[in-house]
Scaffold this motif. Sequence first.
Motif, mmCIF file in Angstrom:
data_model
loop_
_atom_site.group_PDB
_atom_site.id
_atom_site.type_symbol
_atom_site.label_atom_id
_atom_site.label_comp_id
_atom_site.label_asym_id
_atom_site.label_seq_id
_atom_site.Cartn_x
_atom_site.Cartn_y
_atom_site.Cartn_z
ATOM 1 N N LEU A 61 -50.276 27.878 -9.617
ATOM 2 C CA LEU A 61 -49.898 28.340 -10.961
ATOM 3 C C LEU A 61 -48.422 28.054 -11.229
ATOM 4 N N TYR A 62 -47.584 28.285 -10.238
ATOM 5 C CA TYR A 62 -46.158 28.009 -10.393
ATOM 6 C C TYR A 62 -45.931 26.517 -10.643
ATOM 7 N N ARG A 63 -46.613 25.679 -9.896
ATOM 8 C CA ARG A 63 -46.476 24.234 -10.095
ATOM 9 C C ARG A 63 -47.002 23.809 -11.472
ATOM 10 N N ALA A 64 -48.098 24.414 -11.909
ATOM 11 C CA ALA A 64 -48.667 24.055 -13.213
ATOM 12 C C ALA A 64 -47.702 24.374 -14.352
ATOM 13 N N THR A 65 -46.933 25.452 -14.217
ATOM 14 C CA THR A 65 -45.988 25.806 -15.280
ATOM 15 C C THR A 65 -44.626 25.150 -15.069
ATOM 16 N N GLY A 66 -44.450 24.466 -13.950
ATOM 17 C CA GLY A 66 -43.168 23.838 -13.643
ATOM 18 C C GLY A 66 -43.116 22.368 -13.998
ATOM 19 N N ASN A 67 -43.914 21.940 -14.952
ATOM 20 C CA ASN A 67 -43.955 20.519 -15.328
ATOM 21 C C ASN A 67 -42.799 20.111 -16.252
ATOM 22 N N ARG A 68 -41.912 21.033 -16.519
ATOM 23 C CA ARG A 68 -40.699 20.814 -17.320
ATOM 24 C C ARG A 68 -40.951 20.615 -18.809
ATOM 25 N N SER A 69 -42.168 20.849 -19.262
ATOM 26 C CA SER A 69 -42.415 20.731 -20.699
ATOM 27 C C SER A 69 -41.928 21.983 -21.434
ATOM 28 N N VAL A 70 -41.804 23.086 -20.709
ATOM 29 C CA VAL A 70 -41.253 24.332 -21.238
ATOM 30 C C VAL A 70 -40.131 24.732 -20.288
ATOM 31 N N PRO A 71 -38.951 25.041 -20.806
ATOM 32 C CA PRO A 71 -37.857 25.438 -19.915
ATOM 33 C C PRO A 71 -38.237 26.652 -19.063
ATOM 34 N N ARG A 72 -37.822 26.634 -17.812
ATOM 35 C CA ARG A 72 -38.088 27.752 -16.897
ATOM 36 C C ARG A 72 -37.558 29.059 -17.479
ATOM 37 N N ALA A 73 -36.431 28.997 -18.174
ATOM 38 C CA ALA A 73 -35.868 30.219 -18.775
ATOM 39 C C ALA A 73 -36.844 30.815 -19.787
ATOM 40 N N THR A 74 -37.486 29.974 -20.576
ATOM 41 C CA THR A 74 -38.453 30.466 -21.557
ATOM 42 C C THR A 74 -39.635 31.118 -20.854
ATOM 43 N N ILE A 75 -40.120 30.484 -19.806
ATOM 44 C CA ILE A 75 -41.227 31.057 -19.041
ATOM 45 C C ILE A 75 -40.801 32.394 -18.442
ATOM 46 N N GLY A 76 -39.580 32.465 -17.938
ATOM 47 C CA GLY A 76 -39.066 33.722 -17.387
ATOM 48 C C GLY A 76 -38.985 34.814 -18.440
ATOM 49 N N LEU A 77 -38.544 34.466 -19.643
ATOM 50 C CA LEU A 77 -38.475 35.448 -20.741
ATOM 51 C C LEU A 77 -39.872 35.939 -21.108
ATOM 52 N N VAL A 78 -40.834 35.032 -21.131
ATOM 53 C CA VAL A 78 -42.225 35.392 -21.434
ATOM 54 C C VAL A 78 -42.764 36.329 -20.355
ATOM 55 N N HIS A 79 -42.492 36.010 -19.093
ATOM 56 C CA HIS A 79 -42.963 36.858 -17.997
ATOM 57 C C HIS A 79 -42.297 38.235 -18.038
ATOM 58 N N LEU A 80 -41.025 38.274 -18.364
ATOM 59 C CA LEU A 80 -40.330 39.549 -18.495
ATOM 60 C C LEU A 80 -40.962 40.381 -19.609
#
Length: 174
Positions: free
Chosen positions: A40-59
Amino acid sequence: MNATTTPTTPTMTAEQAAPGSRMPDPTELVPELKELGGWLYRATGNRSVPRATIGLVHLRAGQLVGSAYLTAMHSGLLRKAGERDERIDAVAAWRTATCFTGAELAALALVEAVLTPNPDGERVPDGLYEEAARHYDPTALATLTIAIGQVNFFVPLALIGKPVPGVAQSEQWT
């Protein structure tokens, strides 16, 4: 204090007394979970969405489901990645915050829509989808959707297992 009044001692809850979660380490019980989490981490780490945005969503997801563990963990990960405290603190009030980009606002709106029951029916109306699609190409939108699913996959472990914020992972699970 009168003769009939006695001082009271605050009672400690089981959570306060126990330094770890209320269940054993799920990755020890189901070893495939580590591999699945990695995928799952690799699937979301394809750089199409910034990691910061994913982190904000998870928060925001941690806040919405009322998990102190997920909220503290994702706040900490964002800080460790160099995110400003102002933005981390503003996630809870993202609708009125001025420190997020249009794409980040669309991502926060999307996770909130997915996790918040809508008494009128549809959680993700066409207008919200169209707004997200204005900011994200199809790959990024699919990645963002997977990122919402990623955090939602772990929500039951956080709510049922009730890991304690600030306790080392190695000492976390009972």
